[in-house]
Design an enzyme around this catalytic site. Sequence first.
Site, mmCIF file in Angstrom:
data_model
loop_
_atom_site.group_PDB
_atom_site.id
_atom_site.type_symbol
_atom_site.label_atom_id
_atom_site.label_comp_id
_atom_site.label_asym_id
_atom_site.label_seq_id
_atom_site.Cartn_x
_atom_site.Cartn_y
_atom_site.Cartn_z
ATOM 1 N N GLY A 163 0.770 -1.265 0.017
ATOM 2 C CA GLY A 163 0.034 0.032 0.006
ATOM 3 C C GLY A 163 0.989 1.285 0.103
ATOM 4 N N ARG A 216 0.872 -5.308 -5.245
ATOM 5 C CA ARG A 216 1.367 -6.588 -4.904
ATOM 6 C C ARG A 216 1.630 -7.643 -5.817
ATOM 7 N NH1 ARG A 216 -2.132 -3.826 -1.332
ATOM 8 N NH2 ARG A 216 -1.441 -3.614 0.785
ATOM 9 N N ASP A 235 5.339 -4.388 6.311
ATOM 10 C CA ASP A 235 5.801 -6.046 6.519
ATOM 11 C C ASP A 235 5.664 -6.808 5.634
ATOM 12 O OD1 ASP A 235 3.002 -5.976 6.984
ATOM 13 O OD2 ASP A 235 3.072 -6.393 9.151
ATOM 14 N N THR A 275 4.169 2.843 5.457
ATOM 15 C CA THR A 275 2.913 2.714 5.329
ATOM 16 C C THR A 275 2.185 3.656 6.310
ATOM 17 O OG1 THR A 275 1.308 0.943 6.523
ATOM 18 C CG2 THR A 275 3.402 0.891 7.056
ATOM 19 N N ASP A 305 -0.034 3.085 8.514
ATOM 20 C CA ASP A 305 -0.661 2.227 9.908
ATOM 21 C C ASP A 305 0.078 2.328 10.880
ATOM 22 O OD1 ASP A 305 -2.917 1.603 7.871
ATOM 23 O OD2 ASP A 305 -2.216 -0.233 7.660
ATOM 24 N N ASP A 330 2.482 0.416 12.143
ATOM 25 C CA ASP A 330 2.201 -1.039 12.671
ATOM 26 C C ASP A 330 3.465 -1.688 12.802
ATOM 27 O OD1 ASP A 330 1.943 -1.332 10.222
ATOM 28 O OD2 ASP A 330 0.262 -2.709 10.277
ATOM 29 N N ARG A 342 -5.988 -1.388 9.696
ATOM 30 C CA ARG A 342 -6.744 -2.725 9.883
ATOM 31 C C ARG A 342 -6.363 -3.429 11.196
ATOM 32 N NH1 ARG A 342 -9.326 -4.309 5.225
ATOM 33 N NH2 ARG A 342 -7.969 -2.823 3.941
#
Lengths: 327, 327, 327, 327
Positions: C14, C75, C106, C129, C131, C133, C175
């Site tokens: 992403g 991807r 990741d 990213t 996120d 995370d 997410r």
Amino acid sequence: MGKVKKIAVMTSGGDSPGMNAAIRSVVRTCAYYRTECIGIYRGYQGMIEGDFVSLTARSVNNIINKGGTILKSARSQEFRTPEGRKKAHENLIEHKIDALVVIGGDGSFTGGVVFNKEYNFPIIGIPGTIDNDIYGTSHTLGYDTALNTAVEAIDKIRDTASSHNRLFFVEVMGRDAGFIALNAGVGAGAEEILIPEEDLGLERMLESLKKSRRTGKSSSIVVVAEGDRSGKNVYELANYVEENLPEYEVRVSVLGHMQRGGAPSCFDRVLASRLGVKAVELLLDGKTNLMVGLKDNEVASTDLEKAIKGGHEINRELLRVSDIMTT
Amino acid sequence: MGKVKKIAVMTSGGDSPGMNAAIRSVVRTCAYYRTECIGIYRGYQGMIEGDFVSLTARSVNNIINKGGTILKSARSQEFRTPEGRKKAHENLIEHKIDALVVIGGDGSFTGGVVFNKEYNFPIIGIPGTIDNDIYGTSHTLGYDTALNTAVEAIDKIRDTASSHNRLFFVEVMGRDAGFIALNAGVGAGAEEILIPEEDLGLERMLESLKKSRRTGKSSSIVVVAEGDRSGKNVYELANYVEENLPEYEVRVSVLGHMQRGGAPSCFDRVLASRLGVKAVELLLDGKTNLMVGLKDNEVASTDLEKAIKGGHEINRELLRVSDIMTT
Amino acid sequence: MGKVKKIAVMTSGGDSPGMNAAIRSVVRTCAYYRTECIGIYRGYQGMIEGDFVSLTARSVNNIINKGGTILKSARSQEFRTPEGRKKAHENLIEHKIDALVVIGGDGSFTGGVVFNKEYNFPIIGIPGTIDNDIYGTSHTLGYDTALNTAVEAIDKIRDTASSHNRLFFVEVMGRDAGFIALNAGVGAGAEEILIPEEDLGLERMLESLKKSRRTGKSSSIVVVAEGDRSGKNVYELANYVEENLPEYEVRVSVLGHMQRGGAPSCFDRVLASRLGVKAVELLLDGKTNLMVGLKDNEVASTDLEKAIKGGHEINRELLRVSDIMTT
Amino acid sequence: MGKVKKIAVMTSGGDSPGMNAAIRSVVRTCAYYRTECIGIYRGYQGMIEGDFVSLTARSVNNIINKGGTILKSARSQEFRTPEGRKKAHENLIEHKIDALVVIGGDGSFTGGVVFNKEYNFPIIGIPGTIDNDIYGTSHTLGYDTALNTAVEAIDKIRDTASSHNRLFFVEVMGRDAGFIALNAGVGAGAEEILIPEEDLGLERMLESLKKSRRTGKSSSIVVVAEGDRSGKNVYELANYVEENLPEYEVRVSVLGHMQRGGAPSCFDRVLASRLGVKAVELLLDGKTNLMVGLKDNEVASTDLEKAIKGGHEINRELLRVSDIMTT
């Protein structure tokens, strides 16, 4: 004059947001009508130097939202000479260019008119300048964006002005015209607006600022057009007020060139798209020496010489609104 | 010292985005701990004049995203005198205020330290200034927002610089510290960055600009901190370069006070919320003379005197990154 | 392993704001160290297809402020197969590429680790990213920008929520991680924040919303992470509340993909510049299988496998701050 | 009918950016003409409940740039009953209110017309709605701001769409009117625009998207008005395309209520200021049952019933421009 098969487009003079959207529109309209399109770099100077590039619908992907101009802009001394214009014409002929779209202000249009007279070369103008000082269109490309940029900056200045009970003089662009100052001033809720079209005298401003403080306003913004006719620049104005109204803590902010850049507003992008279509269609219809613009929200064309000489009057009703809002 | 039952909060010195979010946090944390909260208008001057207001959780609805400070800010000469501080103390006692949160910069903290020494009055500082020049915190309130404001303005200037192949000198805030200049300069992709912490000499800048043009860069941005040590202000620098590099068309833009205003970034709002909670909790725990700040992304406290004297070093690694990026 | 003379860079997974700034930094750092740099389009898929482009310092002019990624992202199923990775390796060898910088999350790093094990190919990861995370860095590229985008959108929603005394459920991205929800929620002054890391139960939310209305709050914002563990999606949550609290007029807004785009914040641009320098320098120093990141505001590296597996814990102190702010 | 000495102002129906600027203008114009001004909270419902507030020039300081409405807005079922209107009228009489300015959309104006017929109460409407679907004005308050909000969001979505070669369906507001979709679509450079005024059929859209991909476009944005007449909502449209064009990876984004909020654009602030002045001046001149609006860039008034019934046609020329731009 034969059929137009190849159109050149260029940007000239001071740049403004929306120029890229107008280039895109000219290029895509050419593609739609299966007409070749050539970009000329750096305005008339690039025309003289033969700095040309072929443009297709794909070349202008993802530029509608970009400030500045991918074709660059410049002012050309050489184009003011017959020799310069001769070279420029030779380059156009050599590249089989039949017609020209000039995106710029009145200086750029003047060059176009002279060139057309000498070489009978078809030319259509698109008004691109943040100053909105062109006759024959209610809005020039970039003007709406510049207003939003100015108003957003003044909003930020208002935050700190309010926190410190300060008086700010904010200079906005507009050398000979107060359109940005008047509209951004009203939009930002300025306490005073100084524009070239109206010289109310410094005394009146002092009176007004005194009154404003008496009625409990703790901070104030005075929006000043670059070309204000008080005979003082914005720093001198600020000093003058600080000397005469010692109760005010005065600061100056000159918004400057950021007003020329940035992603164009939706209005400017749509306007650019509409004017680009019309410019190309006029050329394909064999028209020349016109400026496309917006009249009563409709796309319309104006004789290019009229556009240059006509001038654009400040809205008296808005001056009244401004007076009422700052009472 | 008895239990803290009533806490006052004020903003002092130059305002910065996030001050309102910090006020809100102090007020809400007081409400959470069922402690009364009083706002003091205009910093120490308002403390002297008894310009107080009771604040509840509802008073601070919808201010987290507002620039400036609802409590206003000021610099107070009177608070520098023992008489001024005496009056201030009397007002605090009269209103049964037990402790004070000061949101401001080192000048404001210095006043707090003096006041605490004289009256043993509990005081916690929250670093609120766009300059990021305070020891004991990696980020001051408003710094992140000011960086974004500066970078967005320079992005706009870049648009017009590129269109005209111009060299712009852009002055950003930061009187004694180059944090804004260095970070906004790297963030905006500036070709040169001039900061007070490093005087590379004008010759090196000329060399670098010459080289930049040789390698095909058509436009350039030089970001200059207000307090650059070249001995020249930004206009003199521009003139100097124009004289020595006539191939460049040079312009100046001073971003000015808009850097102090505007809606705070998410970072500044979250930081303000965290620091406000910590400040109140420290006071409720009987602590005093501390500044709350961010160390290694964790909320931490620093001795207030250390925070004032300590200074904050420019990041050498970022200087290196800047050199590499502009090669 | 010989000296690294040619480095490839790609973006994978992403996209996030700041990826272009990181590409620019990798390219410029290569130029600084006179190392060739190759861009790979569309991540691992482009590596398999040999979709490469030579990048020079000039190729990355004016991209530092652009959202998205000029190298595109994708991807790749094929790269999960040994055949796919074999083709990819052959392409790298054919182009004499010695080392690889992967900008991604990741999933992208996992591909890199597998690839490195099979072919002993030097690889460094840059965490890109929104996120946040990823273990081993306090901030991933794009996270700060996404927070500002979310907060600015919620500010707008707050305007209309307040005007109509409505309750809004606003879903933000994230997410498996509540970083965006928690920070944007605190930053936007949300009344409730629902994140995957904490399932407080729907009853508690109802209680809290009831109380909020009792205390006079006329409008409310509940920020919900995509991956909230209540078992209900944001529309179901809204219906549930509307049924149980008929006094509320409820609306839903899903911020969606706009959170992935936009001009990066100053923070993300500076971070990208720093990480790009470090990534290249590590490769030139013969290092591999590391992720560069930010620890305690300093650039640091982490074993790539650790970064993948480590996870990133939500800040408990910020959860507490959030509770206090919404009391 | 005697001289108007006290004017009430309210906002009604869906809120829109610029409503506060219009309230400010009404209040300041009243102050200018030494006429009392009363604010009514929550539209007709507040009128029924007597939820009034006295407004002075100072009450409206610093609201010109705020989204939403300080007077709140609501829809009132009770006002649709004679009993409700009777109560409302009694409250107006009791407070000696002589005339009313209603800022809202056609639903709000309909209420006003009924009320005027029953009680001969002077009423002037100011068109405030983002949908621009009102006859008698080229622009409604908030429409320009909503366009900019939509275009800025789509710009961000374009970043990520381009990075991943995706097709996005973006739904914008406009239940019965495609003004936002058409203008924001052209402004954002959308590949397709689906509006209620024109049902081109899904087949044509598939054709166009296929062609777009063939000509090398790697990503696409389709802007869809809420009220598109294809009979499918935006998610169904996306599924339909994904099934029929498996080469596309499709995503949906619904911009939603953020389009109703945010700081108004300069255009909307200036428009609000102009319309507020005119509305009050008309009432002071003894006029009633008019809507003030913008015609050919001049402030003008329209019979209120006409404004309700008249409808507002989509610009055919802009539809053509849209077709040409997306070829």
